[in-house]
Design a protein around this motif. Structure first.
Motif, mmCIF file in Angstrom:
data_model
loop_
_atom_site.group_PDB
_atom_site.id
_atom_site.type_symbol
_atom_site.label_atom_id
_atom_site.label_comp_id
_atom_site.label_asym_id
_atom_site.label_seq_id
_atom_site.Cartn_x
_atom_site.Cartn_y
_atom_site.Cartn_z
ATOM 1 N N LEU A 520 0.815 -1.217 0.000
ATOM 2 C CA LEU A 520 0.000 0.000 0.000
ATOM 3 C C LEU A 520 0.849 1.268 0.000
ATOM 4 O O LEU A 520 0.422 2.298 -0.530
ATOM 5 C CB LEU A 520 -0.949 -0.001 1.200
ATOM 6 N N VAL A 521 2.024 1.225 0.588
ATOM 7 C CA VAL A 521 2.902 2.399 0.558
ATOM 8 C C VAL A 521 3.368 2.653 -0.870
ATOM 9 O O VAL A 521 3.360 3.786 -1.365
ATOM 10 C CB VAL A 521 4.098 2.210 1.508
ATOM 11 N N PHE A 522 3.776 1.580 -1.554
ATOM 12 C CA PHE A 522 4.159 1.711 -2.959
ATOM 13 C C PHE A 522 2.966 2.165 -3.795
ATOM 14 O O PHE A 522 3.104 2.994 -4.703
ATOM 15 C CB PHE A 522 4.700 0.376 -3.477
ATOM 16 N N LEU A 523 1.796 1.631 -3.475
ATOM 17 C CA LEU A 523 0.586 1.988 -4.219
ATOM 18 C C LEU A 523 0.306 3.481 -4.127
ATOM 19 O O LEU A 523 -0.065 4.120 -5.122
ATOM 20 C CB LEU A 523 -0.602 1.192 -3.680
ATOM 21 N N ALA A 524 0.489 4.057 -2.954
ATOM 22 C CA ALA A 524 0.297 5.499 -2.801
ATOM 23 C C ALA A 524 1.286 6.279 -3.657
ATOM 24 O O ALA A 524 0.952 7.322 -4.215
ATOM 25 C CB ALA A 524 0.426 5.887 -1.331
ATOM 26 N N ALA A 525 2.508 5.754 -3.774
ATOM 27 C CA ALA A 525 3.537 6.451 -4.551
ATOM 28 C C ALA A 525 3.232 6.451 -6.040
ATOM 29 O O ALA A 525 3.551 7.403 -6.752
ATOM 30 C CB ALA A 525 4.901 5.820 -4.286
ATOM 31 N N VAL A 526 2.608 5.367 -6.522
ATOM 32 C CA VAL A 526 2.323 5.257 -7.959
ATOM 33 C C VAL A 526 0.858 5.542 -8.263
ATOM 34 O O VAL A 526 0.391 5.284 -9.364
ATOM 35 C CB VAL A 526 2.704 3.858 -8.497
ATOM 36 N N ALA A 527 0.134 6.100 -7.305
ATOM 37 C CA ALA A 527 -1.313 6.305 -7.459
ATOM 38 C C ALA A 527 -1.712 7.085 -8.709
ATOM 39 O O ALA A 527 -2.692 6.723 -9.371
ATOM 40 C CB ALA A 527 -1.880 6.973 -6.203
ATOM 41 N N PRO A 528 -1.021 8.169 -9.101
ATOM 42 C CA PRO A 528 -1.441 8.891 -10.306
ATOM 43 C C PRO A 528 -1.415 8.024 -11.564
ATOM 44 O O PRO A 528 -2.194 8.246 -12.488
ATOM 45 C CB PRO A 528 -0.417 10.033 -10.404
ATOM 46 N N PHE A 529 -0.504 7.052 -11.591
ATOM 47 C CA PHE A 529 -0.444 6.105 -12.714
ATOM 48 C C PHE A 529 -1.450 4.975 -12.523
ATOM 49 O O PHE A 529 -2.250 4.670 -13.410
ATOM 50 C CB PHE A 529 0.976 5.542 -12.822
ATOM 51 N N PHE A 530 -1.447 4.368 -11.360
ATOM 52 C CA PHE A 530 -2.212 3.149 -11.110
ATOM 53 C C PHE A 530 -3.713 3.388 -11.211
ATOM 54 O O PHE A 530 -4.449 2.570 -11.774
ATOM 55 C CB PHE A 530 -1.849 2.614 -9.719
ATOM 56 N N PHE A 531 -4.190 4.508 -10.657
ATOM 57 C CA PHE A 531 -5.626 4.761 -10.578
ATOM 58 C C PHE A 531 -6.136 5.678 -11.685
ATOM 59 O O PHE A 531 -7.288 6.111 -11.638
ATOM 60 C CB PHE A 531 -5.981 5.363 -9.222
ATOM 61 N N GLN A 532 -5.302 5.991 -12.664
ATOM 62 C CA GLN A 532 -5.724 6.862 -13.765
ATOM 63 C C GLN A 532 -7.012 6.321 -14.382
ATOM 64 O O GLN A 532 -7.082 5.175 -14.807
ATOM 65 C CB GLN A 532 -4.618 6.939 -14.815
ATOM 66 N N PRO A 533 -8.082 7.109 -14.439
ATOM 67 C CA PRO A 533 -9.373 6.575 -14.886
ATOM 68 C C PRO A 533 -9.372 6.061 -16.317
ATOM 69 O O PRO A 533 -10.046 5.071 -16.617
ATOM 70 C CB PRO A 533 -10.332 7.766 -14.712
ATOM 71 N N GLN A 534 -8.625 6.719 -17.216
ATOM 72 C CA GLN A 534 -8.573 6.216 -18.593
ATOM 73 C C GLN A 534 -7.956 4.827 -18.651
ATOM 74 O O GLN A 534 -8.384 3.970 -19.428
ATOM 75 C CB GLN A 534 -7.772 7.182 -19.494
ATOM 76 N N ARG A 535 -6.963 4.604 -17.803
ATOM 77 C CA ARG A 535 -6.297 3.304 -17.748
ATOM 78 C C ARG A 535 -7.259 2.236 -17.221
ATOM 79 O O ARG A 535 -7.342 1.129 -17.765
ATOM 80 C CB ARG A 535 -5.050 3.407 -16.860
ATOM 81 N N LEU A 536 -8.006 2.577 -16.162
ATOM 82 C CA LEU A 536 -8.974 1.630 -15.618
ATOM 83 C C LEU A 536 -10.084 1.361 -16.624
ATOM 84 O O LEU A 536 -10.507 0.211 -16.804
ATOM 85 C CB LEU A 536 -9.559 2.179 -14.317
ATOM 86 N N ASN A 537 -10.542 2.394 -17.307
ATOM 87 C CA ASN A 537 -11.612 2.232 -18.288
ATOM 88 C C ASN A 537 -11.217 1.266 -19.399
ATOM 89 O O ASN A 537 -11.965 0.347 -19.750
ATOM 90 C CB ASN A 537 -11.983 3.592 -18.878
ATOM 91 N N VAL A 538 -10.022 1.452 -19.946
ATOM 92 C CA VAL A 538 -9.559 0.555 -21.011
ATOM 93 C C VAL A 538 -9.428 -0.872 -20.481
ATOM 94 O O VAL A 538 -9.827 -1.838 -21.143
ATOM 95 C CB VAL A 538 -8.220 1.039 -21.597
ATOM 96 N N SER A 539 -8.895 -1.015 -19.276
ATOM 97 C CA SER A 539 -8.652 -2.346 -18.719
ATOM 98 C C SER A 539 -9.936 -3.144 -18.567
ATOM 99 O O SER A 539 -9.984 -4.331 -18.897
ATOM 100 C CB SER A 539 -7.957 -2.222 -17.357
ATOM 101 N N ILE A 540 -10.980 -2.514 -18.060
ATOM 102 C CA ILE A 540 -12.197 -3.260 -17.713
ATOM 103 C C ILE A 540 -13.170 -3.384 -18.870
ATOM 104 O O ILE A 540 -14.162 -4.115 -18.761
ATOM 105 C CB ILE A 540 -12.911 -2.622 -16.508
ATOM 106 N N THR A 541 -12.897 -2.706 -19.987
ATOM 107 C CA THR A 541 -13.838 -2.757 -21.122
ATOM 108 C C THR A 541 -13.325 -3.617 -22.275
ATOM 109 O O THR A 541 -13.821 -3.506 -23.394
ATOM 110 C CB THR A 541 -14.157 -1.337 -21.630
ATOM 111 N N ARG A 542 -12.342 -4.478 -22.011
ATOM 112 C CA ARG A 542 -11.903 -5.431 -23.038
ATOM 113 C C ARG A 542 -12.775 -6.688 -23.019
ATOM 114 O O ARG A 542 -12.813 -7.429 -23.996
ATOM 115 C CB ARG A 542 -10.458 -5.867 -22.797
ATOM 116 N N ALA A 543 -13.462 -6.951 -21.898
ATOM 117 C CA ALA A 543 -14.199 -8.205 -21.704
ATOM 118 C C ALA A 543 -15.565 -8.152 -22.370
ATOM 119 O O ALA A 543 -16.250 -7.128 -22.335
ATOM 120 C CB ALA A 543 -14.357 -8.498 -20.215
ATOM 121 N N MET A 544 -15.975 -9.282 -22.917
ATOM 122 C CA MET A 544 -17.287 -9.397 -23.536
ATOM 123 C C MET A 544 -18.330 -9.951 -22.561
ATOM 124 O O MET A 544 -19.451 -9.434 -22.472
ATOM 125 C CB MET A 544 -17.200 -10.273 -24.779
#
Length: 584
Positions: A520-544
């Motif tokens: 979680l400490v590392f997660l906080a450090a990379v949060a702007p990358f990890f939680f970027q909404p465009q990144r999450l959107n692309v990731s979860i919308t590949r599934a049929m």
């Protein structure tokens, strides 16, 4: 008497800002590259930043070489630029600017004008490849200068980007195109988009959420424009995006050609010819046709002496303003097709949160809403997988349609341990990550991914219907190795397991999102990358029909000063909360 400040003019100020941006990007790219080159070779090989070879030998064609791979695995893909060296690109270089043309039988085919000298310097034994880059600043500077001095640049392009151009449409063309689209089975929003595209006198923007058939819309616009004698340039930030668009255009019976090297036609339909430059296209029609090429092709012998009626940008959300301008200077009308809710351009000199890092598509759609239309039906995801991204990213406008709307993943058999995971009643599953200390690589989660794939295959799902998405290249390699251990190398290659960037535009029946991070400490450090909404959107919308997320439960995240990132974390928590949680 006070003289007027030329920088007070919005167009002049825009050009100055863009020139500064281009130079800042190149400076940042050089710093990043040299920093990577200076790192220890063992670290680079372990992290996939370098590739080792056991032997280098001349290729069958001039300026080519075969490099036999050792046991290391790197991040490189066909088309990447490499620097070849004996151990250090700074102190033992063999050749720069070499292109990875193809991979076959455990060896890479390299090409470039420096291949011959690299072979002469090579003394035998192991050698290595690191990433390389080309300074493209002069291309951008030339494009900006032409935009500043040309009539189309002064009267259309710059006022358009500065928000000072009045947008207009030919209503007869709009109506005609909408009628044709409706008669050919396009839905209402698709027909409206096609109407705007054909009727645009300056610009049209089409937002295509995941699975909304935006490339099919592009293809009909191209067909209708070519039918009235227009010459179109279809361009994007990658050859893959261009080739996908050209395949759809070619299927419409439109004269179509790709301009580029043969190595850049990967995925291109065999019926679409590929030439090194326009002059080699002997069968080119005298009137309407479609050309596919990157914006950089307009700056060299491939296309620099050719102009087009319309420039069509696909995947426009990943195209920067300077890159768009490079192609726009060769056209009269512009159509941008993309989705600002998906991945933005990769920026080096500015924060991903900076407004200046917006793509040309995001900039234009925010300034001129009246010339934009959003496609509102997805034919990829079932309605359960569509609901959350629709509510969160698309103002509840995106709806599931077509044959996939009511479909669920149903397997013939499932191990008891995974019965809840593959329960057809739940299309979305969340499994807390198994290693709370993991950062960018999580071997326990990778083994779980392989176990899930094996269960799906035993239940009747083909391996090629499974996709694995991850934020990190290191986790992608860990997953691929786990798949090889379980299925063997040949079968494992049927599963696409790659980063979010490589998966945009793809779809699979089952998608497993392996987020890897547990610390979680590392997660906080990379949060702007990890939680970027465009990144999450692309990731979860590949599934049929089935999405399985393996990642951090994030019960408490250390407070962050940036309220925007804090909002992104809240969105992630809201997303996993609406999935069925299964603890393994």
């Amino acid at each position: 008497m006070n003289r007027p400040d030329p920088m007070a003019d919005p167009c002049t100020r825009l050009l100055s800002d863009l020139l500064d941006f281009v130079r800042d990007e190149q400076t940042a790219a050089n710093h990043k590259l040299f920093d990577l080159w200076a790192r220890p070779l063992t670290e680079k090989l372990e992290k996939g930043w370098s590739q080792g070879f056991t032997r280098l030998e001349a290729g069958d064609e001039p300026s080519t070489a075969w490099a036999t791979l050792d046991d290391t695995e790197s991040r490189f893909r066909e088309g990447d630029l490499l620097v070849l060296h004996g151990g250090s690109p700074l102190h033992d270089p063999l050749g720069r600017g070499l292109s990875l043309e193809s991979e076959e039988d455990g060896r890479w085919l390299l090409s470039g004008i420096r291949v011959t000298s690299a072979l002469q310097l090579y003394a035998g034994g192991p050698c290595y490849a690191d990433p390389d880059t080309i300074d493209l600043t002069h291309y951008y500077e030339r494009a900006l200068e032409e935009i500043a001095t040309s009539q189309i640049g002064r009267t259309v392009v710059l006022p358009l980007l500065a928000g000072q151009l009045e947008i207009s449409f030919d209503e007869r063309d709009v109506s005609e195109a909408e009628h044709i689209a409706g008669a050919e089975g396009f839905n209402l929003r698709q027909a409206q988009a096609i109407g705007l595209g054909l009727g645009a006198e300056q610009i049209a923007c089409i937002q295509g959420p995941p699975g909304s058939d935006k490339t099919r819309v592009l293809a009909l616009i191209a067909r209708l424009m070519v039918a009235r004698g227009e010459r179109l340039l279809v361009t994007s930030h990658t050859h893959m995006a261009i080739n996908n668009a050209l395949n759809m255009v070619h299927a419409e019976g439109v004269p179509t050609v790709k301009i580029g090297r043969q190595a850049q036609r990967r995925g291109l339909d065999a019926g679409v010819p590929c030439y090194p430059d326009m002059g080699a296209w002997d069968a080119r029609p005298t009137d309407g046709y479609v050309v596919g090429a990157t914006p950089f092709a307009t700056c060299n012998a491939r296309l620099e002496n050719y102009e087009f009626d319309t420039i069509v940008f696909d995947e426009a959300s990943q195209i920067t303003v300077p890159l768009a301008l490079m192609a726009m200077r060769k056209g009269k009308r512009f159509i941008f097709i993309g989705d600002q809710k998906q991945l933005p351009p990769v920026m080096l000199s500015r924060s991903v949160l900076s407004k200046e890092s917006s793509s040309v598509f995001a900039a234009l759609t925010s300034q001129h809403a009246d010339h934009s239309v959003m496609l509102d039906q997805t034919y990829r995801m079932n309605r359960w997988l569509t609901a959350w991204p629709s509510d969160t990213y698309y103002d509840k406008q995106l709806v599931a349609s077509g044959r996939n709307r009511e479909r669920r993943l149903v397997l013939s058999q499932v191990p008891a341990r995974l019965a809840a995971v593959f329960d057809p009643a739940h299309s979305g599953i969340f499994i807390p990550g198994l290693d709370r200390a993991a950062r960018t690589r999580n071997f326990r989660d990778a083994d779980l991914v392989a176990e899930l794939c094996e269960a799906a295959v035993n239940g009747g799902l083909p391996l090629e219907s499974i996709g694995i998405v991850t934020p990190y290249r290191a986790q992608g390699r860990a997953v691929r190795n786990a798949l090889i251990a379980r299925f063997g190398r040949a079968r494992a290659q049927n599963v696409v397991a790659d980063t979010v960037e490589r998966m945009q535009g793809q779809e699979r029946e089952l998608v497993i999102l392996s987020l890897a991070t547990g610390d979680l400490v590392f997660l906080a450090a990379v949060a702007p990358f990890f939680f970027q909404p465009q990144r999450l959107n692309v990731s979860i919308t590949r599934a049929m029909t089935k999405l399985i997320v393996i990642g951090p439960a994030v019960p408490i995240v250390p407070p962050l000063e940036d309220e925007t990132v804090q909002l992104w974390i809240s969105q992630y928590l809201g997303f996993i909360a609406q999935l069925l949680r299964v603890d393994l």
